[in-house]
Enzyme design. Sequence first.
Site, PDB file in Angstrom:
ATOM      1  CE1 TYR A   1     -49.292  69.051 -58.814  1.00 33.35           C
ATOM      2  CE2 TYR A   1     -48.353  67.066 -59.791  1.00 33.35           C
ATOM      3  CZ  TYR A   1     -49.425  67.743 -59.232  1.00 33.35           C
ATOM      4  OH  TYR A   1     -50.638  67.107 -59.094  1.00 33.35           O
TER       5      TYR A   1
ATOM      6  CD  GLU B   1     -54.940  63.435 -63.732  1.00 41.99           C
ATOM      7  OE1 GLU B   1     -54.137  62.511 -63.513  1.00 41.99           O
ATOM      8  OE2 GLU B   1     -54.700  64.369 -64.529  1.00 41.99           O
TER       9      GLU B   1
END
Length: 620
Positions: free
Chosen positions: A321, A569
């Site tokens: 991230y 996912e």
Amino acid sequence: MFGRDPWGGPLEISNADSATDDDRSRDLDRAALMRQLDETQQSWLLAGPGDQAGKKKKKYVDLGCVVVDRKIFMWTVGTILGVGLFIGFVMMIVKLVPHKKPAPPPPDQYTQALHKALMFFNAQRSGPLPKHNGVSWRGNSCMKDGLSDSGVRRSLVGGFYDAGDAIKFNYPMAWSMTMLSWSVIEYRAKYEAIGELDHVKEIIKWGTDYLLKTFNSSADTIDRIVAQVGIGDTSKGPSPNDHYCWMRPEDIDYKRPVTECHSCSDLASEMAAALAAASIVFKDSKTYSDKLVHGAKALYKFGRTQRGRYSPNGSDQAIFYNSTSYWDEFVWGGAWMYFATGNNSYLTIATAPGMAKHAGAFWYGSPNYGVFTWDDKLPGAQVLLSRLRLFLSPGYPYEEILRTFHNQTDNVMCSYLPLFNSFNFTKGGLIQLNHGGPQPLQYAVNAAFLASLYSNYLESADTPGWYCGPNFYTTEVLRKFARSQIDYILGKNPLKMSYVVGFGKKYPKRPHHRGASIPHNGVKYGCKGGFKWRESKKANPNILVGAMVAGPDKHDRFKDIRTNYNYTEPTLAANAGLVAALISLADIDTGRYSIDKNTIFSAIPPMFPTPPPPPSAWKP
């Protein structure tokens, strides 16, 4: 008897002339009296004693404007009373006798999907689960987070796992809580109407309670915050961690290190936004709301003074991230801080032209301009500040930059429309905000939310639409775009499958998710023991209800393969955007306005705009 008329001719003298003066006076009085009486009264006077004795005297009721026979009057009044009593009796029977109410119309598909999408957050909970969690195959997990790290030695139990692993990334988690809070602030009445208000507030509080643990929330000034719990980098060899192992969270027995940061403006400002937005959601719980505001102030102050990105090159955060900038978080966080506190200093920061420039507000040629994500909050911040201009219009000195943000929001909405070719669309109609890259659905739901929300803003401001250049488009065009993206996700696509697990007849059966893929049978599978379940071709034994998977590729193709996370996912951030989009589109009647116009402004004092400075004196 005749006499002589002095004019000539006989003069007749009647016997009546011989009447006395008293008789003539009585006749005159009687005539005068009769002229003042009506016919009925005259008949009484004229009738002789014999006539009156032979008839029964009638009784009348004088109603002022008319005289009515008493019998008729009494009969009429009795009839009216009787009818009234009868009607009242019938109405009483209707109310007392049980009767079936017409069944309410079935909820629309957006409401049905919303119920499921919220359940995904229940499945992602870490720590001690409440009894009513509603996910039978989940249990208490990672009960020693923070305590087992010698450098931290404090409880970091709780929060949410990010995706199919067991890492707790604060950056996307905080953004997810901000998005959920924003949706509740705008659509609280809708959540309440469908019975999900308490549920979504509980989800938000689960997240904010954890975020408060990740820094010294009781202090006014802080010098560090937790960035994540757990490790996902497997490039350094086969060492047990949250990505190398395939285990149920309840069975984790390897070390879960804590990562802290000392200069992380992006993370701190996003966490401040999350707590500030949540403080508005919980404004009726003053103690908790004040606690959230206090923590948000400390975080925003820390982010402003200790400049830096939370994801330095090579770090675990940068791999999964990565944050590209912290300027957009300054604008985004500043806006939420202003709404939570009413302090103009935060609005001054959020609307500073230099801040907007650094955040990319004027990068019109950027390929990612207008793409709202967990990394780039500027499009959301501009919509949020356009709301301020539409409904409060604070005037000078904020008007110029707010007008700029408002115009740019209009441009972003134009870019979502297929006819302007700002972004490609798949043949099935899915917008490619990440330019054909993997995991496209998380971007599409965010755009759908902004478009639907902005259309509600315009309508609540009695504005029927907006301009794209010289052309005017109605708010229905924005809703049509938003519905097209969510409809695609819910099954209106070339594969005719829903990308939300558990919704519709056809949906992904093999999400990339450890807890959902390993049987809940009382057997503990070690770090590598779960690999056989990861590689299995069978459907997951546990249904991950409400999880929106990553999505199809740019050709509308999808592979339901557990090992390919780019297709299967789900993530916390993606589902937060989905929930926000679904509640904005849900067809629920909540009155004239679909949004709550005023709650977000509850902390802002009455505005008395400062008059702009006078123009400089004219010089020849």
